[in-house]
Design an enzyme around this catalytic site. Structure first.
Site, PDB file in Angstrom:
ATOM      1  N   ASP A   1      26.503  24.951 -39.954  1.00 52.35           N
ATOM      2  CA  ASP A   1      26.690  25.124 -38.500  1.00 52.35           C
ATOM      3  C   ASP A   1      27.466  26.372 -38.120  1.00 52.35           C
ATOM      4  O   ASP A   1      27.947  26.463 -37.004  1.00 52.35           O
ATOM      5  CB  ASP A   1      27.336  23.871 -37.894  1.00 52.35           C
ATOM      6  CG  ASP A   1      28.855  23.864 -38.022  1.00 52.35           C
ATOM      7  OD1 ASP A   1      29.361  24.388 -39.033  1.00 52.35           O
ATOM      8  OD2 ASP A   1      29.503  23.349 -37.105  1.00 52.35           O
ATOM      9  N   GLU A   2      27.589  27.330 -39.024  1.00 50.92           N
ATOM     10  CA  GLU A   2      28.325  28.534 -38.617  1.00 50.92           C
ATOM     11  C   GLU A   2      27.725  29.803 -39.212  1.00 50.92           C
ATOM     12  O   GLU A   2      27.150  29.782 -40.308  1.00 50.92           O
ATOM     13  CB  GLU A   2      29.810  28.440 -38.988  1.00 50.92           C
ATOM     14  CG  GLU A   2      30.035  28.317 -40.450  1.00 50.92           C
ATOM     15  CD  GLU A   2      31.503  28.195 -40.842  1.00 50.92           C
ATOM     16  OE1 GLU A   2      32.348  28.930 -40.303  1.00 50.92           O
ATOM     17  OE2 GLU A   2      31.783  27.373 -41.720  1.00 50.92           O
TER      18      GLU A   2
ATOM     19  N   ASP B   1      30.278  28.943 -34.279  1.00 55.29           N
ATOM     20  CA  ASP B   1      30.412  27.655 -34.981  1.00 55.29           C
ATOM     21  C   ASP B   1      30.076  26.532 -34.001  1.00 55.29           C
ATOM     22  O   ASP B   1      30.629  26.468 -32.903  1.00 55.29           O
ATOM     23  CB  ASP B   1      31.852  27.503 -35.497  1.00 55.29           C
ATOM     24  CG  ASP B   1      32.006  26.311 -36.424  1.00 55.29           C
ATOM     25  OD1 ASP B   1      32.350  26.506 -37.595  1.00 55.29           O
ATOM     26  OD2 ASP B   1      31.783  25.165 -35.970  1.00 55.29           O
TER      27      ASP B   1
HETATM   28  P1  TTP Z   1      32.674  21.834 -39.101  1.00 56.49           P
HETATM   29  O1  TTP Z   1      32.129  23.016 -38.369  1.00 56.49           O
HETATM   30  O2  TTP Z   1      33.888  22.022 -39.936  1.00 56.49           O
HETATM   31  O3  TTP Z   1      33.042  20.682 -38.058  1.00 56.49           O
HETATM   32  P2  TTP Z   1      32.279  20.233 -36.762  1.00 56.49           P
HETATM   33  O4  TTP Z   1      31.156  21.146 -36.403  1.00 56.49           O
HETATM   34  O5  TTP Z   1      31.890  18.800 -36.885  1.00 56.49           O
HETATM   35  O6  TTP Z   1      33.422  20.300 -35.662  1.00 56.49           O
HETATM   36  P3  TTP Z   1      34.083  21.613 -35.040  1.00 56.49           P
HETATM   37  O7  TTP Z   1      33.433  22.808 -35.657  1.00 56.49           O
HETATM   38  O8  TTP Z   1      33.811  21.518 -33.565  1.00 56.49           O
HETATM   39  O9  TTP Z   1      35.533  21.498 -35.359  1.00 56.49           O
HETATM   40  O10 TTP Z   1      31.557  21.208 -40.018  1.00 56.49           O
HETATM   41  C1  TTP Z   1      30.181  21.200 -39.667  1.00 56.49           C
HETATM   42  C2  TTP Z   1      29.526  19.917 -40.134  1.00 56.49           C
HETATM   43  O11 TTP Z   1      29.692  19.763 -41.535  1.00 56.49           O
HETATM   44  C3  TTP Z   1      30.121  18.677 -39.506  1.00 56.49           C
HETATM   45  O12 TTP Z   1      29.533  18.381 -38.249  1.00 56.49           O
HETATM   46  C4  TTP Z   1      29.838  17.631 -40.543  1.00 56.49           C
HETATM   47  C5  TTP Z   1      29.857  18.378 -41.847  1.00 56.49           C
HETATM   48  N1  TTP Z   1      31.149  18.141 -42.539  1.00 56.49           N
HETATM   49  C6  TTP Z   1      31.232  17.092 -43.436  1.00 56.49           C
HETATM   50  O13 TTP Z   1      30.236  16.396 -43.684  1.00 56.49           O
HETATM   51  N2  TTP Z   1      32.420  16.836 -44.053  1.00 56.49           N
HETATM   52  C7  TTP Z   1      33.550  17.570 -43.793  1.00 56.49           C
HETATM   53  O14 TTP Z   1      34.623  17.302 -44.359  1.00 56.49           O
HETATM   54  C8  TTP Z   1      33.454  18.660 -42.861  1.00 56.49           C
HETATM   55  C9  TTP Z   1      34.669  19.500 -42.534  1.00 56.49           C
HETATM   56  C10 TTP Z   1      32.239  18.899 -42.262  1.00 56.49           C
HETATM   57 MG    MG Z   2      31.453  23.216 -36.417  1.00 58.28          MG
END
Ligand code: TTP
Ligand code: MG
Length: 366
Positions: free
Chosen positions: A110-111, A12
């Site tokens: 992103d995962e 992720d």
């Molecule tokens: P995540 O992987 O949940 O968050 P992140 O990558 O920003 O942070 P981390 O994994 O380090 O905790 O989500 C991936 C992307 O999806 C995030 O960069 C932006 C988008 N996203 C939104 O637009 N709204 C949201 O509520 C969430 C959770 C994510």
């Molecule tokens: Mg993330």
């Protein structure tokens, strides 16, 4: 007899949108960076998409109203999202990941999960994960976290626990003791409601869940209680689902003023449908499910989804299904936010399109 344990990676990206922005603007490195709606000096009305770890120190997080984020850290760098940039970065990262295993499942922008059982040992897996992290950093100048376990769910808990820039191996032998002190909310799928129900039973940590009375759990959660308690004991049989259809694509928009102007709401849906159709066309993708989301004044959020029989990619179908869902969902209250999501995405091999797929009318709805 059971064979050797599977080895599953969950990868992720860290603060993904914000990290891509920092990559494009090195001058933002080390600063609180918030990607989301325009804060308009504290009066803006959208939400935070994500923020850098520096911004998280101020208590800022995804889905928080941007006005709250502004109150907490007015000096942060505020950036409106550049979705194309994030999609490009996502595709480059996924291309790298796919090279490491043919058993690959991308679950969001992103995962992804990788089945790395061919490595045969968790030591070798740890080395390989470091190699993956290095490659993503060198090629894409982005950081990610990787969780490794014998099952998908545990791997996800592990990557989450290791963030940012983490790497954590949870072996089958170490799983129960790793999980024991964590709050039950760390288990994917245990949302606010289930957590509350567990708290009412006096269960706050995963360790307490591991030894909870199974009959009591079944009475509350049905058959899924068994899986839940097994997981709490470190037993995770969830494996990778190779589905081409696991991805989704969405847009949402928060209005400057709450509205019940239906033509305006439909125009917003049209604009989002157009944008998503353009994306599908570029990527040669098709969708199967459309979801409309309405957030009313006061943050009450409702969604409705519909799956069509055959995958489609065109604007007219997206619009027709979106309008229909909207009309079924909308109850006349003032709307704060409207969203449109396409899921069940798959690569669109249009050479296989049959003649009856070219009719102008939308496809039958299920
Ligand atoms: P995540 O992987 O949940 O968050 P992140 O990558 O920003 O942070 P981390 O994994 O380090 O905790 O989500 C991936 C992307 O999806 C995030 O960069 C932006 C988008 N996203 C939104 O637009 N709204 C949201 O509520 C969430 C959770 C994510
Ligand atoms: Mg993330």
């Amino acid at each position: 007899m059971a064979g050797p344990d599977p080895i599953i990676f969950h990868v992720d990206m860290d603060s993904f949108y914000a990290s891509v922005e920092v990559r494009e603007h090195p001058e933002y490195a080390g600063r609180p960076v918030i990607v989301g709606a325009d804060p308009k000096g504290g009066l803006g009305r959208g939400v935070v998409s994500t923020c850098s770890y520096e911004a998280r120190k101020f208590g800022i997080h995804s889905a928080m109203p941007i006005s709250h984020a502004y109150q907490r850290c007015p000096d942060a760098v505020f950036i409106c999202p550049h979705f194309e940039l994030y999609e490009q970065a996502s595709q480059s990262v996924m291309r790298i990941l796919r090279q490491y295993s043919p058993v690959f499942e991308q679950v969001s922008i992103d995962e992804a999960y990788l089945d790395m059982s061919h490595l045969h040992s968790f030591e070798a897996a740890q080395e390989k994960a470091q190699e993956i992290k290095n490659e993503i950093r060198e090629q894409e100048r982005l950081a990610c976290s990787i969780g490794i376990a014998a099952g998908r769910t545990l791997a996800k808990i592990a990557s989450d626990h290791s963030k940012p820039d983490g790497l954590l191996v949870v072996t089958p032998e170490g799983a129960a003791s790793f999980l024991a002190p964590l709050p039950v909310e760390k288990i994917p799928g245990i949302g606010k409601k289930s957590a509350r129900a567990l708290h009412e039973m006096g269960i706050f940590t995963i360790g307490q869940l591991a030894f909870a009375d199974i009959q009591g759990l079944i009475a509350k959660f049905g058959r899924s209680a068994v899986v839940m308690r097994d997981l709490a004991r470190g037993i995770d049989r969830t494996s990778i689902r190779i589905r081409e259809t696991s991805r989704s694509l969405s847009r949402e928009m928060t209005y400057e003023q709450d509205t019940r102007d239906i033509p305006a709401l439909q125009r917003t849906l049209d604009g989002m449908a157009q944008e998503l159709a353009g994306y599908l066309s570029n990527e040669r993708m098709m969708f199967k499910t459309v979801t409309v989301k309405i957030r009313y004044q006061g943050f009450d959020t409702r969604t409705k989804a519909r799956t069509i029989e055959k995958p489609r990619e065109d604007f007219l179908t997206i619009r027709a299904v979106a309008w229909q869902l909207f009309s079924e969902l909308y109850d006349g209250r003032l709307v704060r936010l409207i969203g449109l999501k396409l899921s069940g995405l798959q690569s669109g091999d249009r050479s296989q399109t049959k003649i009856d797929d070219f009719s102008d009318s939308p496809p039958p709805l299920r």
